[in-house]
Design a protein around this motif. Structure first.
Motif, mmCIF file in Angstrom:
data_model
loop_
_atom_site.group_PDB
_atom_site.id
_atom_site.type_symbol
_atom_site.label_atom_id
_atom_site.label_comp_id
_atom_site.label_asym_id
_atom_site.label_seq_id
_atom_site.Cartn_x
_atom_site.Cartn_y
_atom_site.Cartn_z
ATOM 1 N N ASP A 145 68.457 41.895 35.407
ATOM 2 C CA ASP A 145 67.808 43.023 34.729
ATOM 3 C C ASP A 145 67.583 44.189 35.689
ATOM 4 N N HIS A 146 67.802 43.965 36.972
ATOM 5 C CA HIS A 146 67.640 45.026 37.970
ATOM 6 C C HIS A 146 68.988 45.556 38.484
ATOM 7 N N ASP A 186 60.107 43.344 41.425
ATOM 8 C CA ASP A 186 59.292 42.404 40.650
ATOM 9 C C ASP A 186 58.266 41.697 41.532
ATOM 10 N N HIS A 234 58.958 46.670 35.991
ATOM 11 C CA HIS A 234 58.571 46.568 34.582
ATOM 12 C C HIS A 234 57.165 47.130 34.428
ATOM 13 N N HIS A 281 66.109 43.392 44.204
ATOM 14 C CA HIS A 281 66.325 41.936 44.256
ATOM 15 C C HIS A 281 67.432 41.531 43.290
HETATM 16 ZN ZN LIG Z 1 62.665 41.948 36.470
#
Ligand SMILES: [Zn+2]
Ligand SMILES: [Zn+2]
Length: 296
Positions: free
Chosen positions: A39-40, A155, A208, A35
Motif C-alpha cells: 500500500d506504500h 506506518d 494513513h 517500508h
Molecule cells: Zn500502510
C-alpha cells in the motif's frame, strides 16, 4: 514518498494531485519508500517506467521490493509449519496463508537505486534524515525534517491506529522469523530519544490518517497501549496455562475473520516474545506444538 498501491485509482489520484501543482508523473526525480508494504510502494515500479526516477529505500527492504511475489511465497512456506506449531488448526492455516494472494496484484517489483541506512541525509530542498525504525516490518524507516519539526513516519507511528508488528522473515533468511514487537518497541523508544523528533511540537505525517500533532505524545501512548496489552495477555496465559498462542488469540479476538488472523497472531506472539524476554513465560513443546505457561 510512498506513492501507494499499484491500482488505477491510486495512479489517477497521484496524476491529479501532481496536476494541481502543474506537474506530471514523468517529471518525478526520486521516489522515497518508507517500508516494503504494497500500500506504500506498489506504484513505484510504474512511476519509474514513466519517469526513470531514482528509488530510495532502506537496505533491508531491497530484496523484498525487487521480488515481492517471490518473497511472499518464501514467507508462506515458512509460516505454514510455524502457525501449526503455534496451535492453529491445519485448515485455518490454509485459509490464512492463501488469503493474501489477490493482494499480490497491487504491487509491481521495483529496483532500489539508492540504498539508505540510519543517519543518511537526502536533500529534497530541505534535509531529510533517515531514521531506521524496524518492527512493523524490517526495512522500515522514518524521514526526519528536523528544521521543520516534521517527521514522516510511514506506518511506524499513526494518528489513530496502532500499527501491527507483523511477523515476517528476517531479511536474507528463509527459516528465521522476526521478533517484531520487541524490535518495534525499541524503534518507538528510539524516536523519543532522537534529537529533533522528541519534542511535543514535532508533527508526524504517517502513511494513513491525519497528521499527528504531538508525535512524542502519540509514541508514548502507543508504548503504553502495548504495555497494557502485554499484561492482559499475561493474565490470559495464567487463566489457560499451558496454552497456545492460537488459543490466546481466540480469547483476545473471538470474532476475528480469517483475513485478520495473521495480524492477530502477530500481535499475540509479539507479546509472548516480550514476556519470554522478561523471563515471565516458559515454553514447552508437545508433538511439535508450543505451549506457554507462566514462570514459577
Ligand atoms: Zn500502510
Ligand atoms: Zn505497512
Amino acid at each position: 514518498m510512498d506513492p501507494g498501491p499499484a491500482t488505477e485509482e491510486a495512479s489517477e489520484e497521484l496524476e491529479q494531485s501532481l496536476a494541481r501543482f502543474g506537474r506530471s508523473i514523468d517529471e518525478i526525480d526520486r521516489v522515497l519508500i518508507t517500508h516494503p508494504h504494497m500500500d506504500h510502494f506498489g506504484l513505484a515500479g510504474r512511476i519509474v517506467e514513466e519517469s526513470s526516477a531514482r528509488v530510495f529505500a532502506h537496505t533491508d527492504a531491497v530484496e523484498r521490493l525487487s521480488d515481492p511475489i517471490g518473497y511472499f511465497e518464501t514467507e508462506q512456506a515458512y509460516f505454514r509449519p510455524f502457525l501449526l506449531s503455534m496451535g492453529m488448526p491445519a485448515d485455518t492455516v490454509d485459509t490464512v496463508l492463501e488469503l493474501p494472494e489477490p493482494y499480490t496484484t497491487y504491487q509491481d517489483p521495483v529496483a532500489v537505486t539508492d540504498e539508505l541506512a540510519a543517519g543518511d541525509v537526502i536533500d529534497v530542498g530541505l534535509d531529510l534524515e533517515c531514521v531506521s525504525t524496524p518492527g512493523h516490518v524490517p526495512g522500515s524507516h522514518c524521514f526526519l525534517a528536523a528544521s521543520e519539526d516534521v517527521m514522516f513516519t510511514g506506518d511506524h507511528v499513526l494518528s489513530d491506529i496502532t500499527p501491527n508488528p507483523l511477523l515476517t522473515l528476517v531479511p536474507g533468511s528463509d527459516d528465521e522469523r522476526t521478533r517484531s514487537l520487541p524490535t518495534y518497541l525499541e524503534s518507538l523508544r528510539k524516536v523519543l530519544e532522537l534529537e529533533g523528533a522528541a519534542t511535543e511540537e514535532t508533527v508526524g505525517h504517517g502513511g494513513h490518517g491525519d497528521p499527528i500533532q504531538n508525535l512524542r505524545g502519540r509514541v508514548q501512548e502507543t508504548i503504553t497501549h502495548h504495555q497494557d496489552r502485554k499484561e492482559r495477555i499475561a493474565n490470559l496465559v495464567a487463566e489457560h496455562e499451558p496454552t497456545t498462542a492460537y488459543r490466546i488469540m481466540k480469547e483476545m479476538f473471538p470474532s476475528l475473520p480469517a483475513t485478520e488472523m495473521f495480524p492477530g497472531m502477530s500481535e499475540v506472539i509479539g507479546h509472548l516474545d516480550l514476556l519470554e524476554d522478561e523471563n515471565r513465560v516458559v515454553i514447552d513443546e508437545t508433538d511439535g506444538v508450543k505451549l506457554y505457561r507462566l514462570s514459577e
